[in-house]
Design an enzyme around this catalytic site. Structure first.
Site, PDB file in Angstrom:
ATOM      1  N   ASP A 181     -40.044  21.987 -40.126  1.00  0.00           N
ATOM      2  CA  ASP A 181     -40.376  23.384 -40.433  1.00  0.00           C
ATOM      3  C   ASP A 181     -41.899  23.473 -40.457  1.00  0.00           C
ATOM      4  O   ASP A 181     -42.575  22.480 -40.692  1.00  0.00           O
ATOM      5  CB  ASP A 181     -39.811  23.752 -41.817  1.00  0.00           C
ATOM      6  CG  ASP A 181     -39.689  25.261 -42.031  1.00  0.00           C
ATOM      7  OD1 ASP A 181     -38.565  25.728 -42.289  1.00  0.00           O
ATOM      8  OD2 ASP A 181     -40.725  25.964 -41.974  1.00  0.00           O
ATOM      9  N   ASN A 239     -32.278  25.895 -36.190  1.00  0.00           N
ATOM     10  CA  ASN A 239     -31.999  26.962 -37.154  1.00  0.00           C
ATOM     11  C   ASN A 239     -33.120  27.973 -37.303  1.00  0.00           C
ATOM     12  O   ASN A 239     -32.902  29.073 -37.788  1.00  0.00           O
ATOM     13  CB  ASN A 239     -31.714  26.288 -38.509  1.00  0.00           C
ATOM     14  CG  ASN A 239     -31.731  27.249 -39.664  1.00  0.00           C
ATOM     15  OD1 ASN A 239     -30.809  28.030 -39.843  1.00  0.00           O
ATOM     16  ND2 ASN A 239     -32.794  27.212 -40.462  1.00  0.00           N
ATOM     17  N   TYR A 269     -34.791  41.228 -31.847  1.00  0.00           N
ATOM     18  CA  TYR A 269     -33.974  40.203 -32.514  1.00  0.00           C
ATOM     19  C   TYR A 269     -32.632  40.070 -31.795  1.00  0.00           C
ATOM     20  O   TYR A 269     -32.184  38.964 -31.477  1.00  0.00           O
ATOM     21  CB  TYR A 269     -33.765  40.592 -33.974  1.00  0.00           C
ATOM     22  CG  TYR A 269     -33.070  39.544 -34.827  1.00  0.00           C
ATOM     23  CD1 TYR A 269     -33.801  38.531 -35.453  1.00  0.00           C
ATOM     24  CD2 TYR A 269     -31.693  39.576 -35.023  1.00  0.00           C
ATOM     25  CE1 TYR A 269     -33.166  37.581 -36.246  1.00  0.00           C
ATOM     26  CE2 TYR A 269     -31.052  38.638 -35.809  1.00  0.00           C
ATOM     27  CZ  TYR A 269     -31.795  37.635 -36.427  1.00  0.00           C
ATOM     28  OH  TYR A 269     -31.156  36.696 -37.211  1.00  0.00           O
ATOM     29  N   LYS A 275     -31.324  36.766 -29.788  1.00  0.00           N
ATOM     30  CA  LYS A 275     -30.131  36.040 -30.225  1.00  0.00           C
ATOM     31  C   LYS A 275     -29.059  36.017 -29.136  1.00  0.00           C
ATOM     32  O   LYS A 275     -28.363  35.015 -28.964  1.00  0.00           O
ATOM     33  CB  LYS A 275     -29.581  36.655 -31.519  1.00  0.00           C
ATOM     34  CG  LYS A 275     -30.522  36.489 -32.719  1.00  0.00           C
ATOM     35  CD  LYS A 275     -30.784  35.016 -33.025  1.00  0.00           C
ATOM     36  CE  LYS A 275     -31.512  34.808 -34.343  1.00  0.00           C
ATOM     37  NZ  LYS A 275     -31.711  33.392 -34.679  1.00  0.00           N
TER      38      LYS A 275
HETATM   39  N1  LIG Z   1     -30.256  35.670 -43.208  1.00  0.00           N
HETATM   40  C1  LIG Z   1     -29.479  36.345 -42.393  1.00  0.00           C
HETATM   41  O1  LIG Z   1     -28.933  37.395 -42.746  1.00  0.00           O
HETATM   42  C2  LIG Z   1     -29.233  35.830 -41.002  1.00  0.00           C
HETATM   43  C3  LIG Z   1     -28.199  36.411 -40.256  1.00  0.00           C
HETATM   44  C4  LIG Z   1     -27.930  35.934 -38.986  1.00  0.00           C
HETATM   45  C5  LIG Z   1     -28.679  34.912 -38.466  1.00  0.00           C
HETATM   46  N2  LIG Z   1     -29.690  34.364 -39.188  1.00  0.00           N
HETATM   47  C6  LIG Z   1     -30.433  33.261 -38.562  1.00  0.00           C
HETATM   48  O2  LIG Z   1     -30.311  32.136 -39.384  1.00  0.00           O
HETATM   49  C7  LIG Z   1     -31.421  31.256 -39.151  1.00  0.00           C
HETATM   50  C8  LIG Z   1     -32.029  30.834 -40.479  1.00  0.00           C
HETATM   51  O3  LIG Z   1     -32.654  31.958 -41.073  1.00  0.00           O
HETATM   52  P1  LIG Z   1     -32.669  32.230 -42.643  1.00  0.00           P
HETATM   53  O4  LIG Z   1     -31.938  33.478 -42.861  1.00  0.00           O
HETATM   54  O5  LIG Z   1     -32.286  31.004 -43.380  1.00  0.00           O
HETATM   55  O6  LIG Z   1     -34.214  32.572 -42.835  1.00  0.00           O
HETATM   56  P2  LIG Z   1     -35.360  31.885 -43.718  1.00  0.00           P
HETATM   57  O7  LIG Z   1     -36.562  32.725 -43.493  1.00  0.00           O
HETATM   58  O8  LIG Z   1     -34.895  31.690 -45.111  1.00  0.00           O
HETATM   59  O9  LIG Z   1     -35.525  30.469 -43.008  1.00  0.00           O
HETATM   60  C9  LIG Z   1     -36.123  30.350 -41.736  1.00  0.00           C
HETATM   61  C10 LIG Z   1     -36.988  29.112 -41.712  1.00  0.00           C
HETATM   62  O10 LIG Z   1     -37.615  29.037 -40.434  1.00  0.00           O
HETATM   63  C11 LIG Z   1     -38.969  28.620 -40.623  1.00  0.00           C
HETATM   64  N3  LIG Z   1     -39.764  29.058 -39.494  1.00  0.00           N
HETATM   65  C12 LIG Z   1     -40.043  30.332 -39.108  1.00  0.00           C
HETATM   66  N4  LIG Z   1     -40.791  30.306 -37.986  1.00  0.00           N
HETATM   67  C13 LIG Z   1     -40.997  29.009 -37.670  1.00  0.00           C
HETATM   68  C14 LIG Z   1     -41.678  28.352 -36.608  1.00  0.00           C
HETATM   69  N5  LIG Z   1     -42.347  29.014 -35.655  1.00  0.00           N
HETATM   70  N6  LIG Z   1     -41.651  26.990 -36.569  1.00  0.00           N
HETATM   71  C15 LIG Z   1     -40.996  26.290 -37.537  1.00  0.00           C
HETATM   72  N7  LIG Z   1     -40.350  26.856 -38.564  1.00  0.00           N
HETATM   73  C16 LIG Z   1     -40.336  28.209 -38.623  1.00  0.00           C
HETATM   74  C17 LIG Z   1     -39.381  29.250 -41.932  1.00  0.00           C
HETATM   75  O11 LIG Z   1     -40.487  28.578 -42.503  1.00  0.00           O
HETATM   76  C18 LIG Z   1     -38.101  29.110 -42.758  1.00  0.00           C
HETATM   77  O12 LIG Z   1     -38.069  27.903 -43.482  1.00  0.00           O
HETATM   78  C19 LIG Z   1     -32.377  32.066 -38.269  1.00  0.00           C
HETATM   79  O13 LIG Z   1     -32.211  31.668 -36.915  1.00  0.00           O
HETATM   80  C20 LIG Z   1     -31.924  33.499 -38.453  1.00  0.00           C
HETATM   81  O14 LIG Z   1     -32.254  34.324 -37.381  1.00  0.00           O
HETATM   82  C21 LIG Z   1     -29.987  34.799 -40.441  1.00  0.00           C
END
Ligand SMILES: NC(=O)c1ccc[n+]([C@@H]2O[C@H](COP(=O)([O-])OP(=O)(O)OC[C@H]3O[C@@H](n4cnc5c(N)ncnc54)[C@H](O)[C@@H]3O)[C@@H](O)[C@H]2O)c1
Length: 245
Positions: A20, A75, A142, A146
């Site tokens: 990360d 992720n 987004y 995706k």
């Molecule tokens: N939370 C939701 O409702 C939801 C729904 C559908 C999909 N998602 C997907 O789930 C995945 C995880 O997201 P989350 O909800 O846990 O979000 P989050 O923000 O809690 O975690 C995302 C992580 O990605 C890291 N990150 C961001 N940009 C980065 C980069 N350029 N290089 C390295 N690390 C980076 C951040 O530091 C963070 O730790 C994502 O792909 C998101 O699109 C989330």
């Protein structure tokens, strides 16, 4: 979500490298892993997924530390500003695509180079989103990123399945995480999405139902493990039925 998945993998006995660009987040995770008594199975590495060298280094750190690498769980993701297409700037669009789509490709490419060169039977688990199918849970950039990541997943599953490398995607609906922090805000777009009733990423988290990261992690464990050896090229929606409208 990445943290919940990492801890679930560790509890299954896997060795895990967490990558990360948020070093504070990595330190917090290492502390939690330490408290669980699992730190010998864990390594953290700073990695910006938009950077080719960082992606290659994350794989190298895994191999150097644990002798091999046979699972990539990709992720990383950021939310967009829910800008309407007529308002979105090139910068907003490029930012989303570079992380949520090109980043997935760069990390997958780095891992695939290692898997193929070393004839590793492997599993790639991409976290995409139900926004790939249901646009109201993400803004246009987004949703497009995706959907593109799901297409990338299918191409990898097809091209590399014959080499014993599987690739599947988990498509979560709204999950309570920190992702709203990556919204740089566009009031008009947010308002429009709020009107749909199930905007996943609004700061008020008004949508129902909302999952927790621990609801997603078991599916990732399954897809990473040999238990899913006959599953390849699947996009699995896990959203509590949000896509039903
Ligand atoms: N939370 C939701 O409702 C939801 C729904 C559908 C999909 N998602 C997907 O789930 C995945 C995880 O997201 P989350 O909800 O846990 O979000 P989050 O923000 O809690 O975690 C995302 C992580 O990605 C890291 N990150 C961001 N940009 C980065 C980069 N350029 N290089 C390295 N690390 C980076 C951040 O530091 C963070 O730790 C994502 O792909 C998101 O699109 C989330």
């Amino acid at each position: 979500m990445g943290k919940a998945i990492a801890i679930a993998y560790l509890k299954e006995g896997a060795n895990v490298v967490a990558a990360d660009f948020n070093e504070v987040g990595l330190e917090d995770l290492a502390k939690e892993v330490s408290e669980l008594g699992l730190i010998s199975q864990f390594k953290a590495v700073k990695c910006n997924i938009t950077n080719d060298d960082d992606c290659a280094n994350a794989v190298k750190v895994c191999v150097d530390t644990f002798g091999t690498c046979n699972v990539l769980t990709s992720n990383v993701g950021i939310a967009d500003d829910f800008s309407l297409v007529e308002d979105i700037t090139n910068e907003q669009w490029d930012r989303l695509i570079s992380v949520n789509l090109t980043g997935q490709m760069k990390m997958s490419r780095a891992a695939l180079r290692y898997f193929v060169a070393n004839e590793i039977k492997a599993s790639i688990v991409m976290i995409t989103s139900n926004a790939a199918f249901e646009s109201a849970t993400g803004g246009p950039a987004y949703s497009a990123a995706k959907a593109g990541a799901n297409g990338l997943m299918k191409a990898i599953a097809y091209e590399y399945g014959r080499k014993g490398i599987r690739c599947n995607s988990i498509c979560p609906g709204p999950v309570m995480t920190n992702i709203a922090n990556s919204i740089t805000r566009n009031e008009a777009g947010v308002a429009v999405h709020l009107a749909t009733g199930y905007n996943a990423h609004c700061r008020e988290w008004t949508c129902k139902p909302i999952g927790m990261a621990d609801d997603i992690a078991p599916l990732s464990v399954y897809l990473a493990s040999d238990e899913s050896s006959f599953v390849n090229s699947a996009s699995i929606i896990i959203d509590g039925g949000v896509c039903l409208g």
